[in-house]
Design a protein around this motif. Structure first.
Motif, PDB file in Angstrom:
ATOM      1  N   MET A  82       0.850  -1.187   0.000  1.00 13.16           N
ATOM      2  CA  MET A  82       0.000   0.000   0.000  1.00 13.16           C
ATOM      3  C   MET A  82       0.886   1.237   0.000  1.00 13.16           C
ATOM      4  SD  MET A  82      -2.948  -1.221   2.698  1.00 13.16           S
ATOM      5  CE  MET A  82      -1.847  -1.156   4.118  1.00 13.16           C
ATOM      6  N   ASN A  83       0.805   2.002  -1.059  1.00 11.23           N
ATOM      7  CA  ASN A  83       1.585   3.233  -1.193  1.00 11.23           C
ATOM      8  C   ASN A  83       0.649   4.434  -1.250  1.00 11.23           C
ATOM      9  OD1 ASN A  83       3.966   1.663  -1.403  1.00 11.23           O
ATOM     10  ND2 ASN A  83       3.746   1.501  -3.622  1.00 11.23           N
ATOM     11  N   SER A  84       1.217   5.604  -1.049  1.00 15.41           N
ATOM     12  CA  SER A  84       0.448   6.858  -1.116  1.00 15.41           C
ATOM     13  C   SER A  84      -0.815   6.759  -0.273  1.00 15.41           C
ATOM     14  CB  SER A  84       0.097   7.178  -2.567  1.00 15.41           C
ATOM     15  OG  SER A  84       1.260   7.291  -3.355  1.00 15.41           O
ATOM     16  N   LEU A  85      -0.655   6.296   0.944  1.00 14.09           N
ATOM     17  CA  LEU A  85      -1.816   6.076   1.805  1.00 14.09           C
ATOM     18  C   LEU A  85      -2.506   7.381   2.166  1.00 14.09           C
ATOM     19  CD1 LEU A  85      -0.316   3.239   3.966  1.00 14.09           C
ATOM     20  CD2 LEU A  85      -2.495   3.098   2.748  1.00 14.09           C
ATOM     21  N   LYS A  86      -3.827   7.288   2.283  1.00 12.31           N
ATOM     22  CA  LYS A  86      -4.662   8.435   2.595  1.00 12.31           C
ATOM     23  C   LYS A  86      -5.421   8.174   3.894  1.00 12.31           C
ATOM     24  CE  LYS A  86      -5.562   9.039  -2.366  1.00 12.31           C
ATOM     25  NZ  LYS A  86      -6.630   9.131  -3.412  1.00 12.31           N
ATOM     26  N   PRO A  87      -5.858   9.218   4.567  1.00 13.78           N
ATOM     27  CA  PRO A  87      -6.649   8.994   5.798  1.00 13.78           C
ATOM     28  C   PRO A  87      -7.870   8.112   5.563  1.00 13.78           C
ATOM     29  CG  PRO A  87      -5.934  11.271   5.686  1.00 13.78           C
ATOM     30  CD  PRO A  87      -5.539  10.644   4.379  1.00 13.78           C
ATOM     31  N   GLU A  88      -8.458   8.194   4.395  1.00 11.46           N
ATOM     32  CA  GLU A  88      -9.635   7.376   4.111  1.00 11.46           C
ATOM     33  C   GLU A  88      -9.305   5.901   3.912  1.00 11.46           C
ATOM     34  OE1 GLU A  88      -8.698  10.195   2.538  1.00 11.46           O
ATOM     35  OE2 GLU A  88      -9.133  10.105   0.374  1.00 11.46           O
ATOM     36  N   ASP A  89      -8.038   5.546   3.905  1.00  7.80           N
ATOM     37  CA  ASP A  89      -7.638   4.135   3.874  1.00  7.80           C
ATOM     38  C   ASP A  89      -7.655   3.510   5.269  1.00  7.80           C
ATOM     39  OD1 ASP A  89      -5.186   5.041   1.440  1.00  7.80           O
ATOM     40  OD2 ASP A  89      -7.084   3.999   1.062  1.00  7.80           O
ATOM     41  N   THR A  90      -7.875   4.336   6.284  1.00  7.87           N
ATOM     42  CA  THR A  90      -7.924   3.832   7.652  1.00  7.87           C
ATOM     43  C   THR A  90      -9.064   2.829   7.813  1.00  7.87           C
ATOM     44  OG1 THR A  90      -6.942   5.828   8.588  1.00  7.87           O
ATOM     45  CG2 THR A  90      -8.294   4.467  10.061  1.00  7.87           C
ATOM     46  N   ALA A  91      -8.729   1.639   8.292  1.00  9.27           N
ATOM     47  CA  ALA A  91      -9.714   0.564   8.433  1.00  9.27           C
ATOM     48  C   ALA A  91      -9.043  -0.658   9.042  1.00  9.27           C
ATOM     49  CB  ALA A  91     -10.302   0.187   7.078  1.00  9.27           C
ATOM     50  N   VAL A  92      -9.855  -1.626   9.400  1.00  9.35           N
ATOM     51  CA  VAL A  92      -9.341  -2.956   9.703  1.00  9.35           C
ATOM     52  C   VAL A  92      -9.308  -3.736   8.389  1.00  9.35           C
ATOM     53  CG1 VAL A  92      -9.656  -5.096  10.981  1.00  9.35           C
ATOM     54  CG2 VAL A  92     -10.254  -2.902  12.046  1.00  9.35           C
ATOM     55  N   TYR A  93      -8.162  -4.282   8.077  1.00  7.69           N
ATOM     56  CA  TYR A  93      -7.971  -5.020   6.830  1.00  7.69           C
ATOM     57  C   TYR A  93      -8.020  -6.515   7.130  1.00  7.69           C
ATOM     58  CZ  TYR A  93      -6.826  -0.795   4.269  1.00  7.69           C
ATOM     59  OH  TYR A  93      -6.891   0.442   3.650  1.00  7.69           O
ATOM     60  N   TYR A  94      -8.829  -7.221   6.335  1.00 12.65           N
ATOM     61  CA  TYR A  94      -9.039  -8.657   6.540  1.00 12.65           C
ATOM     62  C   TYR A  94      -8.550  -9.432   5.329  1.00 12.65           C
ATOM     63  CZ  TYR A  94     -12.231  -7.282  10.292  1.00 12.65           C
ATOM     64  OH  TYR A  94     -12.784  -6.751  11.441  1.00 12.65           O
ATOM     65  N   CYS A  95      -7.781 -10.461   5.601  1.00 13.65           N
ATOM     66  CA  CYS A  95      -7.394 -11.397   4.549  1.00 13.65           C
ATOM     67  C   CYS A  95      -8.568 -12.322   4.266  1.00 13.65           C
ATOM     68  CB  CYS A  95      -6.177 -12.203   4.991  1.00 13.65           C
ATOM     69  SG  CYS A  95      -5.555 -13.358   3.762  1.00 13.65           S
ATOM     70  N   ASN A  96      -8.737 -12.678   2.996  1.00 15.02           N
ATOM     71  CA  ASN A  96      -9.870 -13.502   2.569  1.00 15.02           C
ATOM     72  C   ASN A  96      -9.380 -14.579   1.613  1.00 15.02           C
ATOM     73  OD1 ASN A  96     -11.853 -13.784   0.039  1.00 15.02           O
ATOM     74  ND2 ASN A  96     -13.105 -13.523   1.870  1.00 15.02           N
ATOM     75  N   ALA A  97      -9.921 -15.766   1.760  1.00 18.00           N
ATOM     76  CA  ALA A  97      -9.577 -16.868   0.857  1.00 18.00           C
ATOM     77  C   ALA A  97     -10.839 -17.641   0.509  1.00 18.00           C
ATOM     78  CB  ALA A  97      -8.566 -17.798   1.510  1.00 18.00           C
ATOM     79  N   LYS A  98     -10.940 -18.051  -0.752  1.00 18.34           N
ATOM     80  CA  LYS A  98     -12.150 -18.732  -1.211  1.00 18.34           C
ATOM     81  C   LYS A  98     -11.810 -19.975  -2.008  1.00 18.34           C
ATOM     82  CE  LYS A  98     -14.683 -14.371  -1.805  1.00 18.34           C
ATOM     83  NZ  LYS A  98     -15.363 -13.491  -2.777  1.00 18.34           N
ATOM     84  N   ASN A  99     -12.517 -21.070  -1.717  1.00 17.36           N
ATOM     85  CA  ASN A  99     -12.634 -22.171  -2.660  1.00 17.36           C
ATOM     86  C   ASN A  99     -14.124 -22.483  -2.700  1.00 17.36           C
ATOM     87  OD1 ASN A  99     -12.773 -23.561  -0.154  1.00 17.36           O
ATOM     88  ND2 ASN A  99     -10.627 -24.157  -0.328  1.00 17.36           N
TER      89      ASN A  99
END
Length: 114
Positions: A82-99
């Motif tokens: 993640m580059n050039s981060l902005k205040p609106e990028d503030t969040a909890v980030y969740y990894c996701n995997a699907k089969n």
């Protein structure tokens, strides 16, 4: 048993960079897609980026050109640069995997603030 372990979140100033990692067990090869979602306070969880087992990527419009998703099959890990981060990028980030099922990590906090 499937496990997704995230790391790399933290506090960064606007314009800064972070790299998130998601280590999957037993193997990321068993998932058709892997990726990242995020949820800010008071908002719904939203897609950030996904990558298929064939390497095709999909990004939210809000992060295109700033975020890069990659997968390292040998390390069973996906990365979100993640580059050039902005205040609106503030969040909890969740990894996701699907089969045939959907799996989630525990989440990692990203805070962009001066």
């Amino acid at each position: 048993q499937v496990q997704l372990v995230e790391s790399g979140g933290g506090l960064v100033q606007p314009g800064g960079s972070l790299r998130l990692s998601c280590a999957a067990s037993p193997s990321i090869a068993r998932f058709y897609t892997m990726g990242w979602y995020r949820q800010a306070p008071g908002k719904q969880r939203e897609l950030v980026a996904t990558v298929t087992c064939g390497g095709s990527t999909n990004y939210a419009d809000s992060v295109k050109g700033r975020f890069t998703l990659s997968r390292d099959n040998a390390k069973n890990t996906v990365y979100l640069q993640m580059n050039s981060l902005k205040p609106e990028d503030t969040a909890v980030y969740y990894c996701n995997a699907k089969n045939t099922l959907v799996y989630w990590g525990q989440g990692t906090q990203v805070t962009v603030s001066s």
